[in-house]
Design an enzyme around this catalytic site. Structure first.
Site, mmCIF file in Angstrom:
data_model
loop_
_atom_site.group_PDB
_atom_site.id
_atom_site.type_symbol
_atom_site.label_atom_id
_atom_site.label_comp_id
_atom_site.label_asym_id
_atom_site.label_seq_id
_atom_site.Cartn_x
_atom_site.Cartn_y
_atom_site.Cartn_z
ATOM 1 N N GLN A 1 12.291 2.345 8.625
ATOM 2 C CA GLN A 1 11.888 1.801 7.331
ATOM 3 C C GLN A 1 13.085 1.137 6.652
ATOM 4 O OE1 GLN A 1 8.625 1.226 6.828
ATOM 5 N NE2 GLN A 1 9.028 1.836 4.724
ATOM 6 N N LYS B 1 -4.482 12.630 15.309
ATOM 7 C CA LYS B 1 -3.135 12.231 15.758
ATOM 8 C C LYS B 1 -2.374 11.644 14.554
ATOM 9 C CE LYS B 1 -0.158 9.017 17.738
ATOM 10 N NZ LYS B 1 0.910 9.235 16.756
ATOM 11 N N GLU C 1 -7.858 1.165 7.356
ATOM 12 C CA GLU C 1 -7.233 1.016 6.035
ATOM 13 C C GLU C 1 -5.833 0.497 6.290
ATOM 14 O OE1 GLU C 1 -8.431 1.315 3.128
ATOM 15 O OE2 GLU C 1 -10.298 2.360 3.593
ATOM 16 N N CYS D 1 0.337 1.987 0.231
ATOM 17 C CA CYS D 1 -0.476 0.786 0.472
ATOM 18 C C CYS D 1 -0.857 0.164 -0.853
ATOM 19 C CB CYS D 1 -1.760 1.125 1.193
ATOM 20 S SG CYS D 1 -1.515 2.120 2.607
ATOM 21 N N GLU E 1 3.814 -7.940 3.275
ATOM 22 C CA GLU E 1 3.971 -6.548 2.856
ATOM 23 C C GLU E 1 5.351 -6.044 3.281
ATOM 24 O OE1 GLU E 1 1.735 -3.296 4.759
ATOM 25 O OE2 GLU E 1 1.274 -2.623 2.723
ATOM 26 N N GLY F 1 -3.308 -1.842 13.414
ATOM 27 C CA GLY F 1 -4.733 -1.804 13.068
ATOM 28 C C GLY F 1 -5.539 -2.786 13.891
HETATM 29 C C1 UN1 Z 1 -1.998 4.867 0.376
HETATM 30 O O1 UN1 Z 1 -1.031 4.329 -0.142
HETATM 31 O O2 UN1 Z 1 -2.249 4.688 1.568
HETATM 32 O O3 UN1 Z 1 -3.941 5.450 -5.129
HETATM 33 C C2 UN1 Z 1 -2.892 5.799 -0.327
HETATM 34 C C3 UN1 Z 1 -2.926 5.944 -4.657
HETATM 35 C C4 UN1 Z 1 -3.042 7.226 -3.862
HETATM 36 C C5 UN1 Z 1 -3.448 6.958 -2.454
HETATM 37 C C6 UN1 Z 1 -2.624 5.890 -1.795
HETATM 38 N N1 UN1 Z 1 -3.999 8.099 -4.497
HETATM 39 O O4 UN1 Z 1 -1.845 5.417 -4.780
#
Ligand code: UN1
Length: 494
Positions: free
Chosen positions: A330, A174, A249, A283, A382, A232
């Site tokens: 966003q 999903k 994650e 992230c 964040e 999460g």
């Molecule tokens: C993410 O931001 O969820 O290292 C993943 C990085 C990418 C993956 C990011 N290869 O920025």
């Protein structure tokens, strides 16, 4: 006409009777990108039914054969790389170089996991008794639900799908609703590669409609989720009630430390790429720049100068440095954070929604820099947008203290020419990933990816660590002594 997609269940694209639809739109100009089924609990159940039916046969398929399927999928992704990279850019707005990079990361990981089909290693250890053999083997978990975000709309689905498939799991996938087209194209690659019916199933729709079934159905053994920390936590709680393995994650507030002996032009290129690449929506994005006081003014001056010339605009144009943010939601959230920042910190660059001409059609925000003291909201929460907090530190210890004093711990970076200090930082930074003389983004797929503290719940994906997420370990004892031997009770004859 907008391309219409169904759900992919039991090897077929289906549109359930009376299905409602939703559209994804490009953040560049709000033009439609695809039309999708707003799936219901019934659809989620049908996907789980199909995954459950397909499981015994897929489990029996030798892992190297499962690897062949992945290799075929990787070839298809390669052949379609430029087309898919463009769809990534259209649907979520990252610049085309990064759109192509997203697809390349998918290809890299799917190929890497194909090779895992000839490893999937267990361990063999000695027994305390004679004529007894002790080993472990890996077995698939069963039906696994994969829930993915919009910021890496092909790579993260592939991180999960390829790992699950090589391990012998069957999958219900999903995706985030606003990048459903990218997700559907990933599924089409596996379909074209010949994934057997029911082994990979795809449902689109809202988390509120699909989530309760996907997270609580007894037949789902594991859930792999990448996304925000609030969702999460809910996923974790729901999964915990059914004692499911939940892999999370979540967010980051990633620091880059620039020491007084750093190569400043190198660090400058690094921070521009890591803070404003993907419009700050990784992230792993650098959201805090912690600079030693001796080079603070100089480095901030260099950064401000470069940002004045930073090209923001059409992400399909290869000269553009930063495209739009991914959606209206966003944009709203990031602009709210910018307002918070204006009250508690000093705005140095940017701070506005871009308007006029083509900007008016999409969701464009200026790359933004605040000078702030540690402890403000913008320095700790964040934001997930092109907003960088710059902080001053008087020495290494203070830089590390600031770096660590947040809830998250995904990525981190230090620029220094002092090798001892670099190794101290590897020890000291509370994060799942530390870069030395490189920015916080750019993880490679053959290594584990994940973080500490509120970034997750201890697991890692990518690399061979992904295998942990998608398999159960079976411990095996084979006693060939032809007599009853009692561990712990009877010592073997000397
Ligand atoms: C993410 O931001 O969820 O290292 C993943 C990085 C990418 C993956 C990011 N290869 O920025």
């Amino acid at each position: 006409m907008t391309q219409e997609y169904g759900l992919f269940i039991d090897g077929k694209w289906v549109v359930p009777e009376g299905a409602k639809r939703f559209e994804t739109v490009s953040p560049i100009d709000r033009s439609p990108v695809g039309s999708f089924v707003a799936g219901t609990a019934k659809d989620a159940r049908a996907a789980i039914d199909a995954a459950e039916r397909a499981f015994p046969k897929w489990k029996e398929t030798p892992a190297p054969k499962r690897g062949d399927l992945l290799l075929r999928a990787a070839e298809i992704l390669k052949a379609r790389k430029s087309e898919l990279g463009r769809i990534v850019t259209l649907e979520m707005g990252k610049v085309i170089g990064e759109g192509l990079g997203d697809v390349q990361e998918s290809i890299d990981f799917v190929e890497y996991m194909a090779g895992e089909g000839r490893r999937l290693a267990g361990e063999t250890v000695p027994s305390e008794l004679r004529s007894k053999f002790c080993l472990t083997v890996r077995q698939p978990k069963g039906v696994v639900v994969c829930i993915t975000p919009w910021n890496f709309p092909t790579a993260i689905p592939n991180w999960k799908i390829a790992a699950g498939l090589i391990c012998g799991d069957t999958i219900v996938f999903k995706p985030a609703s606003n990048t459903a087209r990218c997700a559907a194209e990933v599924v089409r690659a596996y379909e074209a590669a010949g994934v057997p019916p029911g082994v990979l199933n795809f449902v689109t729709g809202s988390g509120s409609a699909l989530g309760p079934t996907l997270l609580t159905d007894k037949r789902v053994r594991a859930i792999s989720f990448t996304g925000g920390v609030d969702t999460g936590r809910e996923v974790y709680e729901e999964g915990a009630k059914g004692l499911k393995m939940v892999h999370l994650e979540l967010g980051g507030k990633n620091p880059m430390i620039v020491m007084e002996d750093a190569d400043l032009p190198l660090a400058l290129d690094g921070v521009l790429f890591a803070a404003f690449g993907t419009s700050g929506q990784r992230c792993t994005a650098t959201s805090r720049l912690i600079v030693h006081e001796k080079v603070y003014d100089q480095f901030l001056g260099m950064l401000v100068d470069r940002l004045k010339k930073f090209p923001v605009g059409d992400p399909l144009d290869p000269k553009t440095g930063m495209g739009p943010v991914a959606s209206a939601d966003q944009e709203k959230k990031i602009l709210e954070y910018i307002e918070i920042g204006k009250k508690e910190a000093t705005l140095r660059v940017g701070g506005k929604k871009l308007t006029g001409g083509a900007y008016d059609r999409g969701f464009f925000i200026e790359p933004t820099i605040f000078e702030t003291k540690h402890g403000t909201r913008i320095s700790k929460e964040e934001i997930f947008g092109p907003v960088l907090s710059v902080l001053k530190a008087k020495d290494y210890s203070e830089a590390v203290r600031i770096a660590n004093d947040v809830d998250y711990g995904l990525s981190s970076s230090i620029y220094t020419r002092d090798v001892n200090r670099a190794f101290h930082a590897i020890d000291d930074l509370e994060a799942g990933i530390t870069y030395v003389n490189a920015p916080t983004i750019g993880a490679e797929v053959q290594l584990p990816f994940g973080g500490v503290k509120s970034t997750g719940n201890g697991g890692r994906e990518a690399g061979s660590a992904a295998i942990e997420e998608f398999t159960e370990i079976k411990t095996v004892f084979v006693d060939f002594s032809a007599k009853l031997q009692k561990a712990q009770i009877e010592a073997a004859d000397p």
